[in-house]
Design a protein around this motif. Sequence first.
Motif, short mmCIF file in Angstrom:
data_model
loop_
_atom_site.label_atom_id
_atom_site.label_comp_id
_atom_site.label_asym_id
_atom_site.label_seq_id
_atom_site.Cartn_x
_atom_site.Cartn_y
_atom_site.Cartn_z
N ALA A 87 0.83 -1.21 0.00
CA ALA A 87 0.00 0.00 0.00
C ALA A 87 0.87 1.26 0.00
CB ALA A 87 -0.94 0.00 1.20
N VAL A 88 1.92 1.26 0.81
CA VAL A 88 2.83 2.42 0.84
C VAL A 88 3.51 2.58 -0.52
CG1 VAL A 88 5.00 3.28 1.82
CG2 VAL A 88 3.21 2.39 3.32
N LYS A 89 3.91 1.47 -1.11
CA LYS A 89 4.56 1.50 -2.42
C LYS A 89 3.63 2.09 -3.48
CE LYS A 89 6.93 -1.77 -5.42
NZ LYS A 89 7.23 -3.15 -5.68
N ILE A 90 2.36 1.66 -3.46
CA ILE A 90 1.38 2.17 -4.41
C ILE A 90 1.05 3.63 -4.11
CG2 ILE A 90 -1.03 1.99 -5.19
CD1 ILE A 90 -0.75 -1.07 -4.75
N GLY A 91 0.78 3.94 -2.84
CA GLY A 91 0.39 5.29 -2.46
C GLY A 91 1.46 6.33 -2.71
N ALA A 92 2.72 5.95 -2.63
CA ALA A 92 3.82 6.89 -2.85
C ALA A 92 4.17 7.06 -4.32
CB ALA A 92 5.05 6.42 -2.08
N SER A 93 3.51 6.32 -5.18
CA SER A 93 3.82 6.38 -6.61
C SER A 93 3.20 7.61 -7.27
CB SER A 93 3.29 5.14 -7.33
OG SER A 93 3.85 3.98 -6.80
N ASN A 94 3.85 8.07 -8.28
CA ASN A 94 3.29 9.10 -9.15
C ASN A 94 2.89 8.41 -10.45
OD1 ASN A 94 3.62 11.48 -7.53
ND2 ASN A 94 5.82 11.27 -7.85
N ALA A 95 2.83 9.15 -11.52
CA ALA A 95 2.58 8.54 -12.83
C ALA A 95 3.72 7.56 -13.11
CB ALA A 95 2.53 9.61 -13.90
N PRO A 96 3.42 6.42 -13.72
CA PRO A 96 4.48 5.44 -13.97
C PRO A 96 5.53 5.97 -14.93
CG PRO A 96 2.42 4.74 -14.98
CD PRO A 96 2.13 5.97 -14.21
N ARG A 97 6.76 5.71 -14.60
CA ARG A 97 7.89 6.03 -15.48
C ARG A 97 8.49 4.69 -15.86
NH1 ARG A 97 5.55 10.36 -14.85
NH2 ARG A 97 6.35 12.11 -13.65
N LEU A 98 7.93 4.09 -16.87
CA LEU A 98 8.26 2.71 -17.19
C LEU A 98 9.70 2.52 -17.65
CD1 LEU A 98 4.94 1.61 -18.87
CD2 LEU A 98 5.65 1.40 -16.49
N ASN A 99 10.41 3.61 -17.91
CA ASN A 99 11.81 3.47 -18.30
C ASN A 99 12.73 3.39 -17.08
OD1 ASN A 99 11.25 6.10 -17.57
ND2 ASN A 99 12.67 7.01 -19.03
#
Length: 198
Positions: A87-99
Amino acid sequence: MTIETLLPVVLFALVATVSPGGATTLATASGAHFGFGRSIPLVMGISAALSSMAAGAAFGLGGLLLAAPPLQLAMKSAGLLYLLWLAVKIGASNAPRLNREIAAPTGFLGGAWMLWYNPKAWAMTTSAAASFAATTHSSVALAVFLGSAFGIAAMLSLSLWCMAGQWLGRALKTDWQWRTINFILAGLLVISVIPMWK
């Protein structure tokens, strides 16, 4: 087996796997961030774990696990920590930077682990085994039957949630939209832990 015995089990498995919870939230988040293709290992891991749990419950393993309170507490605690970390990992994410290298979806083992520790999932599969034991002539047949029904139902249900997440990921255009959806998904994942502690 006849359609009259198959249908109730299939419906039970579909309803149990499509209803919102930790696995569906994780599949949705993975689809949003990584797309359906990259999320397949996660979906397969969760499905395989549920299939093995249903088969194990048919052999009586679920009942043994649920009858050992210290083991239940250990499973709940480990599961709580793992889901909170996700949950922390998801919640702290912004837009994905797939590179970037950190943009890696949860894999097969992560998905399986998320389910194996969950006493509520063991209770659900044990309940299914007890409810449908009379539909087969042996515990082996019941294990194959329940394992197949739950595994296939989970693959279908989680794929739908994952595709919904992928659609959502394509619809999100700005960083604030991603932060909002990530916060919501993280919150849903935390809320999904609550039923484990009742």
